[in-house]
Write a protein that holds these residues in place. Structure first.
Motif, PDB file in Angstrom:
ATOM      1  N   LEU A   3      19.335 -10.823  22.933  1.00  0.00           N
ATOM      2  CA  LEU A   3      19.471 -12.009  23.770  1.00  0.00           C
ATOM      3  C   LEU A   3      20.929 -12.408  23.938  1.00  0.00           C
ATOM      4  O   LEU A   3      21.215 -13.471  24.474  1.00  0.00           O
ATOM      5  CB  LEU A   3      18.691 -13.184  23.162  1.00  0.00           C
ATOM      6  N   HIS A   6      22.292 -14.281  27.034  1.00  0.00           N
ATOM      7  CA  HIS A   6      21.159 -14.722  27.852  1.00  0.00           C
ATOM      8  C   HIS A   6      20.411 -15.838  27.131  1.00  0.00           C
ATOM      9  O   HIS A   6      20.396 -15.916  25.921  1.00  0.00           O
ATOM     10  CB  HIS A   6      20.174 -13.575  28.107  1.00  0.00           C
ATOM     11  N   ALA A   7      19.781 -16.675  27.911  1.00  0.00           N
ATOM     12  CA  ALA A   7      18.890 -17.689  27.345  1.00  0.00           C
ATOM     13  C   ALA A   7      17.471 -17.126  27.413  1.00  0.00           C
ATOM     14  O   ALA A   7      17.052 -16.612  28.449  1.00  0.00           O
ATOM     15  CB  ALA A   7      18.986 -18.989  28.126  1.00  0.00           C
ATOM     16  N   GLU A   8      16.741 -17.184  26.313  1.00  0.00           N
ATOM     17  CA  GLU A   8      15.392 -16.624  26.274  1.00  0.00           C
ATOM     18  C   GLU A   8      14.498 -17.231  27.358  1.00  0.00           C
ATOM     19  O   GLU A   8      13.651 -16.546  27.937  1.00  0.00           O
ATOM     20  CB  GLU A   8      14.786 -16.846  24.896  1.00  0.00           C
ATOM     21  N   SER A   9      14.705 -18.497  27.679  1.00  0.00           N
ATOM     22  CA  SER A   9      13.876 -19.149  28.694  1.00  0.00           C
ATOM     23  C   SER A   9      14.157 -18.629  30.099  1.00  0.00           C
ATOM     24  O   SER A   9      13.336 -18.801  30.998  1.00  0.00           O
ATOM     25  CB  SER A   9      14.104 -20.666  28.653  1.00  0.00           C
ATOM     26  N   ASP A  10      15.314 -17.970  30.320  1.00  0.00           N
ATOM     27  CA  ASP A  10      15.645 -17.424  31.645  1.00  0.00           C
ATOM     28  C   ASP A  10      15.074 -16.028  31.869  1.00  0.00           C
ATOM     29  O   ASP A  10      15.094 -15.523  32.991  1.00  0.00           O
ATOM     30  CB  ASP A  10      17.172 -17.359  31.834  1.00  0.00           C
ATOM     31  N   ASP A  13       8.913 -12.183  31.666  1.00  0.00           N
ATOM     32  CA  ASP A  13       8.020 -11.281  30.944  1.00  0.00           C
ATOM     33  C   ASP A  13       7.353 -10.344  31.947  1.00  0.00           C
ATOM     34  O   ASP A  13       6.516 -10.754  32.744  1.00  0.00           O
ATOM     35  CB  ASP A  13       6.958 -12.076  30.190  1.00  0.00           C
TER      36      ASP A  13
END
Length: 67
Positions: A3, A6-10, A13
């Protein structure tokens, strides 16, 4: 996957879009002319499985011309 930067929420999946691969068409085997004796085993504690060898003449591969 990292990550870093990067932001995991961006992230998206995509696992639902990747299809499940079809089952293999045959069982694992060595081509004609090869056997377990041709394997350079990396891990001595886990033996390489014993596989059958295809019958027939040794499998040949055409030489690649130099570039």
């Amino acid at each position: 996957m990292t990550l870093l930067g990067h932001a995991e929420s961006d992230l998206v999946d995509c696992s639902e879009l990747v299809p499940t691969p079809p089952p293999p068409a045959s069982t694992a085997h060595f081509p004609a002319g090869l056997s377990n004796a041709d394997i350079e085993q990396a891990c001595a504690s886990t033996p390489f499985p014993t596989l059958p060898t295809d019958p027939g003449p040794v499998t040949s591969v055409a030489p690649v011309p130099p570039s």
